[in-house]
Scaffold this motif. Structure first.
Motif, PDB file in Angstrom:
ATOM      1  N   THR A   1      13.689  12.005 -66.151  1.00  0.00           N
ATOM      2  CA  THR A   1      14.557  11.659 -65.413  1.00  0.00           C
ATOM      3  C   THR A   1      15.432  12.633 -65.961  1.00  0.00           C
ATOM      4  O   THR A   1      16.636  13.625 -64.765  1.00  0.00           O
ATOM      5  CB  THR A   1      14.646  10.732 -64.941  1.00  0.00           C
ATOM      6  N   GLY A   2      16.021  13.171 -66.969  1.00  0.00           N
ATOM      7  CA  GLY A   2      17.331  12.899 -67.781  1.00  0.00           C
ATOM      8  C   GLY A   2      18.045  12.276 -67.905  1.00  0.00           C
ATOM      9  O   GLY A   2      19.283  12.204 -68.834  1.00  0.00           O
ATOM     10  N   GLN A   3      17.693  11.301 -67.544  1.00  0.00           N
ATOM     11  CA  GLN A   3      18.698   9.588 -67.385  1.00  0.00           C
ATOM     12  C   GLN A   3      17.633   9.061 -69.247  1.00  0.00           C
ATOM     13  O   GLN A   3      16.776   8.918 -69.562  1.00  0.00           O
ATOM     14  CB  GLN A   3      18.456   8.618 -66.413  1.00  0.00           C
ATOM     15  N   GLY A   4      18.820   8.204 -69.656  1.00  0.00           N
ATOM     16  CA  GLY A   4      18.866   7.647 -70.949  1.00  0.00           C
ATOM     17  C   GLY A   4      17.930   7.149 -70.836  1.00  0.00           C
ATOM     18  O   GLY A   4      17.309   6.387 -69.925  1.00  0.00           O
ATOM     19  N   MET A   5      17.226   6.703 -72.319  1.00  0.00           N
ATOM     20  CA  MET A   5      16.792   5.412 -72.540  1.00  0.00           C
ATOM     21  C   MET A   5      18.283   3.605 -72.226  1.00  0.00           C
ATOM     22  O   MET A   5      16.647   2.932 -71.324  1.00  0.00           O
ATOM     23  CB  MET A   5      16.420   5.202 -73.192  1.00  0.00           C
ATOM     24  N   PHE A   6      18.563   3.702 -72.532  1.00  0.00           N
ATOM     25  CA  PHE A   6      19.534   2.048 -72.438  1.00  0.00           C
ATOM     26  C   PHE A   6      20.841   3.260 -72.322  1.00  0.00           C
ATOM     27  O   PHE A   6      20.920   3.837 -71.433  1.00  0.00           O
ATOM     28  CB  PHE A   6      19.127   2.410 -73.979  1.00  0.00           C
ATOM     29  N   THR A   7      21.390   1.706 -71.568  1.00  0.00           N
ATOM     30  CA  THR A   7      22.350   1.839 -70.395  1.00  0.00           C
ATOM     31  C   THR A   7      23.421   0.542 -71.122  1.00  0.00           C
ATOM     32  O   THR A   7      22.910  -0.170 -71.667  1.00  0.00           O
ATOM     33  CB  THR A   7      22.756   1.324 -69.011  1.00  0.00           C
ATOM     34  N   THR A   8      24.453   1.180 -70.891  1.00  0.00           N
ATOM     35  CA  THR A   8      25.720  -0.230 -71.103  1.00  0.00           C
ATOM     36  C   THR A   8      25.802  -1.579 -70.110  1.00  0.00           C
ATOM     37  O   THR A   8      26.313  -1.293 -69.027  1.00  0.00           O
ATOM     38  CB  THR A   8      27.041   0.238 -71.723  1.00  0.00           C
ATOM     39  N   GLN A   9      25.061  -2.769 -70.107  1.00  0.00           N
ATOM     40  CA  GLN A   9      26.012  -3.861 -69.982  1.00  0.00           C
ATOM     41  C   GLN A   9      27.068  -4.536 -69.913  1.00  0.00           C
ATOM     42  O   GLN A   9      26.998  -4.709 -70.629  1.00  0.00           O
ATOM     43  CB  GLN A   9      24.415  -4.725 -69.905  1.00  0.00           C
ATOM     44  N   LEU A  10      27.879  -5.005 -69.325  1.00  0.00           N
ATOM     45  CA  LEU A  10      29.547  -5.472 -69.078  1.00  0.00           C
ATOM     46  C   LEU A  10      29.372  -6.770 -68.662  1.00  0.00           C
ATOM     47  O   LEU A  10      28.834  -6.596 -66.826  1.00  0.00           O
ATOM     48  CB  LEU A  10      30.939  -4.769 -69.032  1.00  0.00           C
TER      49      LEU A  10
END
Length: 231
Positions: A142-151
């Protein structure tokens, strides 16, 4: 906390905010007595020192995490990045913000932050190593990263986007389906899951939402940029 100066710049009183974490290179100018120091989001190095597949996942996590700086002291700092549009999210108790690392400009330092795999925020993907590896496969497609930031917690965060923001309300009987490359963030109690829209054979070589789609369900808001361009 954060106040928009215009569509591309925010300002914040660092003392009143209790400190600000921002991506490296985002500070435009400041007044007052403010100091800056490197900052590390918890979890961004959690697996980097291990071997094998776990080490691969950890190194990928560290590579996708944007370097950040912590601003402390008493003064007013102006932030912006690459002329991109900005949007301020005021965090409410019990709500979670999951945002692509490249699309997070800044947040108040008091927010609890961590790095999670893309697949761990949706049903069926799982967290940990297997979630990371599934996220790698989906991210490559997809071109989306493996990881995401959670706040989470009490404070505020500033998002970045190409071409402005769309705020999509999640909570109806049907999911909101988003092109992963246009996805910026999900706020509230929103679960996301990447699903194949085409067979793997058809999807080879296609990096857009026609191959993979991000299904968003629950209660909250999904932020989408008016572009598929990566930051």
């Amino acid at each position: 906390m954060f106040e928009k100066v215009n569509g591309k710049v925010v300002k914040v009183d660092v003392g009143m905010a209790g400190g600000v974490v921002a991506r490296s290179g985002a500070m435009l100018f400041y007044t007052g007595d403010v100091s800056f120091a490197p900052h590390q989001i918890p979890g961004a190095q959690g697996m980097g020192g291990m071997g094998g597949l776990m080490g691969i996942a950890g190194r990928a996590m560290a590579g996708e995490h944007e370097r950040t700086m912590l601003a402390q002291g008493n003064g007013e700092v102006h932030y912006g990045f690459a002329g991109l549009e900005v949007h301020v999210v005021q965090m409410q108790p019990g709500a979670t913000l999951r945002v692509e690392a490249s699309r997070l400009l800044a947040n108040t330092a008091g927010l609890q932050s961590s790095v999670v795999s893309v697949m761990s925020s949706g049903g069926g993907g799982g967290g940990g190593l297997m979630g990371a590896l599934r996220g790698a496969a989906s991210g490559a497609l997809t071109g989306q990263g493996m990881f995401t930031t959670q706040l989470s917690g009490h404070g505020a965060a500033v998002l970045l986007a190409h071409g402005g923001f769309l705020e999509l309300q999640v909570g109806g009987p049907n999911p909101i389906v988003v092109d992963p490359q246009a996805f910026v963030a999900a706020y509230g109690n929103v679960q996301t899951e990447l699903k194949a829209a085409l067979s793997w054979r058809d999807a080879v070589g296609r990096g857009s939402g026609e191959a993979m789609q991000l299904h968003c369900v629950g209660q909250g808001v999904v932020y989408v940029q008016a572009s598929e361009e990566k930051l």
